[in-house]
Design a protein around this motif. Structure first.
Motif, mmCIF file in Angstrom:
data_model
loop_
_atom_site.group_PDB
_atom_site.id
_atom_site.type_symbol
_atom_site.label_atom_id
_atom_site.label_comp_id
_atom_site.label_asym_id
_atom_site.label_seq_id
_atom_site.Cartn_x
_atom_site.Cartn_y
_atom_site.Cartn_z
ATOM 1 N N VAL A 18 0.845 -1.206 0.000
ATOM 2 C CA VAL A 18 0.000 0.000 0.000
ATOM 3 C C VAL A 18 0.880 1.256 0.000
ATOM 4 C CG1 VAL A 18 -1.640 1.337 1.392
ATOM 5 C CG2 VAL A 18 -1.964 -1.135 1.085
ATOM 6 N N LEU A 19 1.930 1.223 0.838
ATOM 7 C CA LEU A 19 2.840 2.374 0.934
ATOM 8 C C LEU A 19 3.524 2.635 -0.410
ATOM 9 C CD1 LEU A 19 3.768 4.328 3.130
ATOM 10 C CD2 LEU A 19 5.652 2.794 3.648
ATOM 11 N N ALA A 20 4.002 1.555 -1.048
ATOM 12 C CA ALA A 20 4.678 1.696 -2.337
ATOM 13 C C ALA A 20 3.697 2.200 -3.390
ATOM 14 C CB ALA A 20 5.293 0.363 -2.758
ATOM 15 N N ALA A 21 2.458 1.684 -3.358
ATOM 16 C CA ALA A 21 1.455 2.125 -4.334
ATOM 17 C C ALA A 21 1.148 3.609 -4.131
ATOM 18 C CB ALA A 21 0.186 1.293 -4.185
ATOM 19 N N ALA A 22 1.064 4.046 -2.854
ATOM 20 C CA ALA A 22 0.799 5.456 -2.567
ATOM 21 C C ALA A 22 1.930 6.315 -3.118
ATOM 22 C CB ALA A 22 0.664 5.656 -1.063
ATOM 23 N N ALA A 23 3.177 5.826 -2.960
ATOM 24 C CA ALA A 23 4.332 6.575 -3.480
ATOM 25 C C ALA A 23 4.244 6.688 -4.995
ATOM 26 C CB ALA A 23 5.623 5.869 -3.071
ATOM 27 N N LEU A 24 3.790 5.615 -5.619
ATOM 28 C CA LEU A 24 3.678 5.611 -7.082
ATOM 29 C C LEU A 24 2.610 6.597 -7.560
ATOM 30 C CD1 LEU A 24 5.298 4.145 -9.129
ATOM 31 C CD2 LEU A 24 3.625 2.302 -9.141
ATOM 32 N N VAL A 25 1.488 6.649 -6.813
ATOM 33 C CA VAL A 25 0.422 7.606 -7.149
ATOM 34 C C VAL A 25 0.969 9.027 -7.035
ATOM 35 C CG1 VAL A 25 -1.823 8.515 -6.420
ATOM 36 C CG2 VAL A 25 -1.438 6.040 -6.501
ATOM 37 N N GLY A 32 8.377 15.436 -11.188
ATOM 38 C CA GLY A 32 9.731 15.381 -10.624
ATOM 39 C C GLY A 32 9.878 14.398 -9.482
ATOM 40 N N ALA A 33 8.739 13.884 -8.963
ATOM 41 C CA ALA A 33 8.820 12.990 -7.803
ATOM 42 C C ALA A 33 9.270 11.583 -8.212
ATOM 43 C CB ALA A 33 7.475 12.914 -7.095
ATOM 44 N N LEU A 34 9.171 11.282 -9.516
ATOM 45 C CA LEU A 34 9.487 9.921 -9.964
ATOM 46 C C LEU A 34 10.957 9.562 -9.714
ATOM 47 C CD1 LEU A 34 8.100 7.506 -11.295
ATOM 48 C CD2 LEU A 34 8.837 8.368 -13.503
ATOM 49 N N ALA A 35 11.832 10.596 -9.602
ATOM 50 C CA ALA A 35 13.256 10.321 -9.309
ATOM 51 C C ALA A 35 13.379 9.587 -7.976
ATOM 52 C CB ALA A 35 14.043 11.621 -9.283
ATOM 53 N N GLY A 36 12.485 9.891 -7.040
ATOM 54 C CA GLY A 36 12.484 9.193 -5.748
ATOM 55 C C GLY A 36 12.205 7.710 -5.935
ATOM 56 N N TRP A 37 11.272 7.405 -6.845
ATOM 57 C CA TRP A 37 10.970 5.996 -7.144
ATOM 58 C C TRP A 37 12.186 5.322 -7.770
ATOM 59 C CZ3 TRP A 37 7.099 2.792 -5.853
ATOM 60 C CH2 TRP A 37 7.013 1.575 -6.523
ATOM 61 N N PHE A 306 16.275 17.514 -7.276
ATOM 62 C CA PHE A 306 14.900 17.099 -7.556
ATOM 63 C C PHE A 306 13.862 17.633 -6.572
ATOM 64 C CE2 PHE A 306 16.954 13.926 -10.245
ATOM 65 C CZ PHE A 306 16.166 14.028 -11.370
ATOM 66 N N GLY A 307 14.291 18.127 -5.438
ATOM 67 C CA GLY A 307 13.331 18.738 -4.520
ATOM 68 C C GLY A 307 12.691 17.768 -3.546
ATOM 69 N N ILE A 308 11.883 18.364 -2.655
ATOM 70 C CA ILE A 308 11.310 17.622 -1.528
ATOM 71 C C ILE A 308 10.396 16.462 -1.967
ATOM 72 C CG2 ILE A 308 9.909 17.840 0.583
ATOM 73 C CD1 ILE A 308 12.524 19.313 0.833
ATOM 74 N N PRO A 309 9.505 16.645 -2.981
ATOM 75 C CA PRO A 309 8.598 15.521 -3.321
ATOM 76 C C PRO A 309 9.353 14.244 -3.671
ATOM 77 C CG PRO A 309 7.927 17.529 -4.463
ATOM 78 C CD PRO A 309 9.225 17.841 -3.798
ATOM 79 N N ALA A 310 10.472 14.394 -4.407
ATOM 80 C CA ALA A 310 11.237 13.199 -4.787
ATOM 81 C C ALA A 310 11.797 12.510 -3.546
ATOM 82 C CB ALA A 310 12.375 13.582 -5.728
ATOM 83 N N ILE A 311 12.262 13.327 -2.568
ATOM 84 C CA ILE A 311 12.815 12.739 -1.339
ATOM 85 C C ILE A 311 11.707 11.999 -0.582
ATOM 86 C CG2 ILE A 311 13.959 13.271 0.857
ATOM 87 C CD1 ILE A 311 15.074 15.797 -0.552
ATOM 88 N N ASP A 314 10.954 8.825 -2.287
ATOM 89 C CA ASP A 314 12.037 7.856 -2.049
ATOM 90 C C ASP A 314 11.855 7.177 -0.692
ATOM 91 O OD1 ASP A 314 14.365 6.391 -2.183
ATOM 92 O OD2 ASP A 314 15.656 8.023 -1.538
ATOM 93 N N VAL A 315 11.608 8.006 0.342
ATOM 94 C CA VAL A 315 11.471 7.445 1.696
ATOM 95 C C VAL A 315 10.282 6.482 1.749
ATOM 96 C CG1 VAL A 315 10.979 8.023 4.104
ATOM 97 C CG2 VAL A 315 12.579 9.423 2.793
ATOM 98 N N ALA A 316 9.131 6.927 1.193
ATOM 99 C CA ALA A 316 7.925 6.082 1.259
ATOM 100 C C ALA A 316 8.106 4.814 0.435
ATOM 101 C CB ALA A 316 6.726 6.873 0.763
ATOM 102 N N ALA A 317 8.641 4.976 -0.783
ATOM 103 C CA ALA A 317 8.770 3.807 -1.663
ATOM 104 C C ALA A 317 9.805 2.832 -1.112
ATOM 105 C CB ALA A 317 9.176 4.264 -3.068
ATOM 106 N N THR A 318 10.918 3.362 -0.598
ATOM 107 C CA THR A 318 11.937 2.468 -0.032
ATOM 108 C C THR A 318 11.353 1.706 1.149
ATOM 109 O OG1 THR A 318 13.641 4.037 -0.672
ATOM 110 C CG2 THR A 318 14.272 2.364 0.906
ATOM 111 N N GLY A 319 10.646 2.431 2.029
ATOM 112 C CA GLY A 319 10.032 1.775 3.186
ATOM 113 C C GLY A 319 9.057 0.696 2.743
ATOM 114 N N GLY A 320 8.186 1.044 1.798
ATOM 115 C CA GLY A 320 7.176 0.097 1.328
ATOM 116 C C GLY A 320 7.803 -1.119 0.680
ATOM 117 N N LEU A 321 8.718 -0.872 -0.256
ATOM 118 C CA LEU A 321 9.333 -1.997 -0.976
ATOM 119 C C LEU A 321 10.197 -2.851 -0.044
ATOM 120 C CD1 LEU A 321 10.235 -0.144 -4.297
ATOM 121 C CD2 LEU A 321 8.423 -1.828 -3.955
#
Lengths: 347, 178
Positions: A18-25, A32-37, A306-311, A314-321
């Motif tokens: 769910v966390l990773a999916a939220a990060a993807l959304v 610019g947030a996709l760099a975090g992914w 890349f700015g704050i959204p990417a960070i 990254d944190v949410a997607a890394t945690g989720g994955l």
């Protein structure tokens, strides 16, 4: 018979998903947030890629480490399709990440290699090679030849992936050590995760000092591969090289630099002591610390500019994955153990 | 043998496994201090002998720290004494100093370790009581020796009985150098 997944692991799997999916959304909604992914998924790809290289090395350099870790590495290579699946959003959203998709000044070679087709081809070939080699090793078919061929091909593919995935984020920067740094990072992430997996399940290893010694070797390599390119760039003081490091030395990124250096450097110093190399509890701590350090390092390499959204992504997607991987890996390991068990023992 | 006092009682064994088991058994029997002589390193033997001396490691560590500090201080002194401004970099250029620091760290650690090893083994030493035992030369080829050193509280008869129980190929008395 496959074991049912215990409830806490099931919860981690669902929660992580769910966390990773939220990060993807969030990546779709915020430009610019996709760099975090990209940063998060590079860490996830390190698990099967690093584990495969280790398993190929185990075949050619047998010893205690192979006896202790072989099944765990094979279990980790089973993550390859999931890692490839997680990488699809990056290929789909190249325009949101890479400057070469817009109006960056490119050299003749970069104009040939930094194209969506080339990027997708390198990624696809690498994932296919990871899967094919992993499958042959798991099936124990002609493992010696597979290991020899794989150990020639995989570092080259890792170098190409490092060039396309991360180095091309700044087309002005060139570093011949970048591929080696990428490979070392993958190996260290995979080995630390293997240690955590191995030390958390089943009987404790007979000789933990061998595994601690290997971790020390990887961290010494890390210190060498990270310092020397910095030193070369610092000595020559060329504008493009300096700009890459300066962007990563300012403000919060400069603080993060010291954090990831400490998260790998302190375990390196601790592992100099035989007591730390011999202690299962110490190794578990060290493996956890090193993984967090590597994730910070990956963010530091990937995300400046890349700015704050990417960070946040990254944190949410890394945690989720990471939760998904932590939930899946024990089941994959049990599957490998059951597959390799003698037929009579199953009855 | 001679009138000379005993240096050690030597048990001769045919394999690393045997000498390892013998060392453990002798330690359990309370005979000691022990030493062993083998043609190649036997895994776990140092622990079985109760060897816990870490002089060499400590000397390597101290040598490394002193070497690195000396390397840094040397470069600092050179640059301050003879300032050369290159490319706008500071005189005390830490990244550039690291290479020499690392080299001298390695040098200091190696010299420390080798020096401590020489002192701990009392080298260079031209003679050793063990050379008195004619069979001892085999220890560098195919025999494994366990020595019960004659120190304070050494009981020749007790050590001899404990050693005999382990069925060595031979038990040899080694006298002090005359």
């Amino acid at each position: 018979m496959p074991r049912p997944m215990p409830r806490p692991r099931m919860a981690a799997l669902v929660g992580g998903g769910v966390l990773a999916a939220a990060a993807l959304v969030a990546c779709v909604l915020v430009p610019g947030a996709l760099a975090g992914w990209l940063a998060a998924v590079t860490a996830v790809c390190a698990l099967p890629a690093g584990a495969l290289v280790l398993s190929l090395m185990m075949r050619l350099i047998p010893g205690v480490w192979g006896e202790e870790l072989r099944l765990s590495t094979e279990a980790m290579t089973l993550l390859t399709p999931w890692a490839a699946l997680a990488f699809v959003p990056v290929v789909a959203g190249l325009g949101a990440i890479y400057p070469w998709m817009r109006d960056a000044k490119l050299s003749a070679l970069q104009q040939l290699t930094l194209t969506p087709l080339c990027f997708a081809a390198v990624s696809a070939v690498r994932f296919a090679a990871l899967w094919a080699l992993g499958r042959r090793m798991r099936a124990r078919r002609r493992t010696r030849a597979t290991a020899a061929a794989g150990l020639v091909a995989l570092p080259l593919l890792a170098g190409l992936a490092a060039f396309e995935w991360l180095l091309s984020l700044d087309p002005g920067f060139a570093s011949s050590a970048f591929g080696l740094q990428f490979l070392e990072r993958e190996l260290t992430i995979a080995f630390a995760a293997l240690l955590l997996l191995r030390l958390s399940l089943g009987r404790p290893p007979a000789r933990p000092s061998v595994l601690g010694g290997l971790m020390l070797t990887l961290l010494l390599l890390w210190a060498y591969f990270e310092f020397l390119p910095f030193f070369i760039n610092w000595s020559s003081d060329e504008p493009d090289g300096a700009a890459w490091y300066l962007a990563r030395a300012r403000g919060g990124w400069g603080v993060l630099l010291w954090i990831w250096a400490a998260l790998s450097g302190v375990p390196l110093l601790a592992l100099l002591f035989a007591k730390a190399r011999n202690s299962v509890a110490a190794l578990r701590w060290i493996a956890g610390t090193v993984i967090v350090g590597k994730l910070c390092e990956l963010a530091w390499v990937t995300l400046p500019g890349f700015g704050i959204p990417a960070i946040a992504v990254d944190v949410a997607a890394t945690g989720g994955l990471a939760l998904v991987c932590a939930a899946l890996l024990p089941s994959l390991l049990y599957r490998r153990i059951e597959r390799r068990m003698p037929k009579e023992a199953n009855r | 043998m001679s009138e000379r006092p005993l240096y050690a009682l030597l048990g001769e064994f045919g394999s690393g496994k045997e000498v390892l088991a013998a060392a453990k058994a002798m330690r359990r029997a309370g005979c000691g201090p022990l030493d062993a002589f083998t043609p190649f390193p036997v895994d776990g033997l140092a622990e079985a002998l109760g060897f816990s001396d870490c002089t060499v490691q400590t000397a390597a560590f101290v040598g490394g720290v002193v070497g690195a500090a000396a390397g840094f201080a040397m470069q600092m002194a050179t640059n301050l004494d003879f300032p050369l401004w290159i490319g706008g970099r500071p005189l005390i250029a830490v990244p550039a100093f690291m290479l020499i620091c690392f080299e001298l760290l390695v040098l200091g650690a190696v010299l420390g370790a080798i020096g401590a090893m020489f002192v701990a083994n009392r080298l260079p030493r031209l003679n050793h009581p063990m050379f008195e035992a004619p069979e001892f030369g085999l220890g560098s080829d195919r025999r494994f020796f366990l020595a019960v050193l004659a120190g304070p509280g050494f009981d020749r008869a007790r050590a001899g009985r404990a050693l005999a129980k382990l069925k060595p190929r031979a038990i040899i008395e080694v006298p002090e150098v005359g």
